[in-house]
Scaffold this motif. Structure first.
Motif, short mmCIF file in Angstrom:
data_model
loop_
_atom_site.label_atom_id
_atom_site.label_comp_id
_atom_site.label_asym_id
_atom_site.label_seq_id
_atom_site.Cartn_x
_atom_site.Cartn_y
_atom_site.Cartn_z
N ALA A 65 11.88 13.12 -10.83
CA ALA A 65 12.83 12.49 -9.92
C ALA A 65 14.07 13.37 -9.82
O ALA A 65 14.49 13.98 -10.82
N THR A 66 14.66 13.43 -8.64
CA THR A 66 15.86 14.24 -8.41
C THR A 66 17.02 13.33 -8.06
O THR A 66 16.93 12.51 -7.13
N ASP A 90 0.85 -1.18 0.00
CA ASP A 90 0.00 0.00 0.00
C ASP A 90 0.89 1.23 0.00
O ASP A 90 2.07 1.15 0.34
N PHE A 91 0.33 2.36 -0.42
CA PHE A 91 1.00 3.65 -0.28
C PHE A 91 0.20 4.48 0.70
O PHE A 91 -0.85 5.03 0.36
N VAL A 92 0.68 4.52 1.95
CA VAL A 92 0.07 5.36 2.97
C VAL A 92 1.11 6.38 3.41
O VAL A 92 2.25 6.38 2.93
N LYS A 93 0.73 7.26 4.30
CA LYS A 93 1.64 8.32 4.72
C LYS A 93 2.94 7.74 5.28
O LYS A 93 2.93 6.94 6.21
N GLY A 94 4.07 8.12 4.68
CA GLY A 94 5.38 7.68 5.16
C GLY A 94 5.94 6.45 4.47
O GLY A 94 7.05 6.01 4.79
N GLY A 134 7.19 6.03 1.52
CA GLY A 134 8.44 6.30 0.81
C GLY A 134 9.65 6.20 1.70
O GLY A 134 10.68 5.62 1.33
N GLY A 135 9.57 6.75 2.91
CA GLY A 135 10.68 6.66 3.86
C GLY A 135 10.87 5.26 4.40
O GLY A 135 12.01 4.78 4.55
N ALA A 148 7.75 9.17 -4.25
CA ALA A 148 8.94 9.09 -3.39
C ALA A 148 9.72 7.80 -3.64
O ALA A 148 10.96 7.81 -3.70
N VAL A 149 9.00 6.70 -3.79
CA VAL A 149 9.68 5.42 -4.07
C VAL A 149 10.33 5.47 -5.45
O VAL A 149 11.48 5.05 -5.64
N ALA A 150 9.61 6.01 -6.44
CA ALA A 150 10.16 6.13 -7.79
C ALA A 150 11.40 7.00 -7.79
O ALA A 150 12.39 6.72 -8.48
#
Length: 582
Positions: free
Chosen positions: A420-421, A341-345, A347-348, A395-397
């Protein structure tokens, strides 16, 4: 019973109401929630402020939404009731209605001392439904097509003279409320709240197929990054033994559970639980013995799948914790990341999960090294991923791509790209992605970006195909619900529109996920989305897997695996081993 028809009362069906509401939250979540016209209008206003394509006032779409609200509310009280334009009754009751579907008495819908013009409520008899269910598929298809055409034409004709508007809905709901049994002294007429909830569901679904209304408690639980099971167990999933008649065997073992730490293996036979023989019991009875309160113990006698004496184990029950992201090391430096799932946080936690998986483990009595293993490759498993927060997918990408466009987005008032950076800690190791037909929305954003940039080999099955973004918003701090509406659409970096199409994987794996694999050269390689796999480095990778892949042999040789066999994951490791370093 609601007496709407003389001699044929309309029955309230609580189960039908509960079923509809259960999609949006459990009955307990909605218990005590006030939802009438003021709450309906608050939810509607909130949706229209953010909706990507709101209807214009007085349009056919708006009239249709008001009508669907009334139909859904009526249906929630009695699924056999139907709101029909009176002009259609003559045609519907014609020779084609040979089972009397529309033969019952109709009732005009009253409104402010008069009847709403051109509208009737009809109850479909159980006898007609039963007879129609016995017709052939061809007869059903032809009948349903004719009915739809007749009703659509009648509703369209009525819309030009007497469009269904807000006032008509309020009249219908007021009338429905009067048909319900009066509540007991001091109690609320909760069935009317549920009817209004279903009215809103009908309204928003008519305008936005992905729109919804969600109970506050339900959504706040769903938004958590971890979910704890209600019942505790020692970490064993069960299934009938293939070679022992009436016996039960271990089907899977939950990682880090008591069973995992005791080295319980898949295919071990469960002989007894707390000294009770389980042979011949049904699954519910075995599960009742296996599960219980957290921190309690269960004595499990196992006959190992491999040769050996029976084992008696005292295993502590615990509650399974389901997380949005987990990772484990398959082999030294090769990590499989499970994104659910993609929930808050998320990516970290994605990066943290990989770092944790690379930490050295205790082997026997030897103390682990303080230095973590070097990351060599990632299998990103997104099977069953329903989507979630777009920012977390981005964020994951960003961690995996380095640089470039991640997704093109279109909002109500603007068009924007997410980029993306490049940073020094980007994860640049070989990458393989697993997807299936349940991977949707933000999951497809990530898979599409990695595929378009040729950053990963995407394996599995075609994804769901939902190229829209929804916002879930609480109208105000007093509201006991959230509303969900589509606020944007996306395209992949190469401007691919995945809506109703999905992401085609670079390599299509066997749909049944059996132990039998076709050679890589025979799998679907080089789709329209990713032709590069058919030439150059992609072709070399496919040839490498075809000649060096050993997934079938590994699976066949492991007679007592630690986890349930996962052929797709084994295949993914073969592809990962052949993906060249960039």
């Amino acid at each position: 019973m609601i007496a709407l028809f003389r001699g044929s009362p309309l029955a309230v069906h609580p189960a039908a109401v509960a079923w509809i509401v259960a999609v949006l939250g459990t009955p307990d979540d909605w218990s005590g929630v006030d939802f009438r016209w003021p709450q309906f209008e608050l939810a509607r206003t909130t949706v229209l402020e953010r909706m990507l394509e709101p209807p214009t006032e007085g349009s056919v779409a708006e009239n249709h939404a008001w009508r669907r609200a009334a139909e859904q509310a009526l249906w929630s009280l009695d699924p056999t009731a139907e709101l029909i334009p009176t002009t259609a009754l003559g045609s519907l009751r014609g020779p084609d209605d040979r089972h009397g579907h529309y033969a019952s008495e109709s009732l005009a819908l009253p409104c402010g001392g008069r009847s709403l013009p051109g509208l009737s409520i009809l109850r479909i008899t159980a006898t007609a439904e039963q007879l129609e269910s016995e017709d052939s598929a061809a007869v059903k298809q032809a009948r349903d097509k004719l009915r739809k055409e007749t009703l659509d034409a009648a509703w369209l004709a009525r819309a030009t003279t007497s469009p269904f508007k807000q006032a008509e809905l309020k009249c219908a709901m007021d009338w429905l409320g009067k048909q319900l049994p009066p509540p007991k002294l001091g109690e609320r007429q909760t069935q009317l709240d549920l009817a209004w909830l279903n009215a809103f569901t009908g309204w928003i679904k008519a305008l936005d197929r992905n729109g919804d209304i969600i109970a506050r408690q339900f959504w706040e639980r769903a938004s958590e990054s971890t979910h704890v099971a209600d019942v505790a167990d020692p970490g064993i999933a069960i299934a009938r033994c293939a070679k022992v008649d009436g016996g039960w065997c271990v089907a899977d073992v939950r990682e880090d559970s008591a069973a995992w730490l005791a080295d319980v293996r898949v295919h071990d036979q469960i002989v007894s639980l707390d000294r009770k023989d389980v042979n011949g019991l049904d699954k519910a009875a075995v599960w009742q013995l296996l599960s219980g309160q957290a921190e309690t113990k269960v004595t499990v006698r196992l006959q190992p799948a491999l040769a050996g004496n029976p084992r008696d184990l005292k295993l502590v029950r615990d509650q399974a914790v389901d997380r949005d992201v987990t990772a484990r090391e398959l082999t030294t430096g090769v990590v499989v990341v499970r994104l659910k799932d993609f929930v808050k946080g998320t990516g970290g936690r994605f990066r943290q999960a990989i770092a944790t998986a690379l930490q050295p483990k205790m082997t026997g009595k030897r103390k682990p090294s303080k230095k973590p293993n070097e990351l060599k490759g990632i299998v990103l498993d997104m099977r069953g991923h329903p989507g979630g927060i777009l920012d977390e997918a981005v964020a994951v990408a960003d961690s995996l791509l380095g640089q470039g466009v991640i997704v093109h987005t279109k909002w109500r008032t603007k068009v924007a790209d997410r980029q993306a950076t490049s940073t020094l800690d980007d994860l640049t190791v070989p990458l393989v992605v697993l997807v299936d037909k349940r991977c949707a929305s933000a999951c497809e954003v990530l898979a599409g970006a990695l595929q378009d940039h040729r950053r990963a080999v995407v394996l599995g099955a075609k994804t769901f195909g939902k190229a829209s973004m929804q916002e879930i918003k609480r109208p105000n701090l007093m509201a006991e619900f959230y509303v969900k509406t589509t606020i944007g659409r996306y395209l992949t970096p190469n401007n691919r529109d995945l809506d109703h199409v999905g992401t085609q994987p670079d390599v299509v794996l066997p749909a049944d996920a059996t132990l039998t694999f076709a050679p890589a050269s025979l799998l679907t390689v080089g789709t329209a989305a990713s032709p590069w796999l058919a030439t150059g480095p992609g072709q070399a990778t496919a040839q490498c897997v075809s000649t060096t892949g050993t997934a079938p042999q590994r699976l066949a040789a492991d007679l007592a695996p630690r986890r349930k066999s996962d052929p797709w994951l084994e295949m993914a490791t073969d592809w990962l081993a052949c993906v060249p370093n960039k």
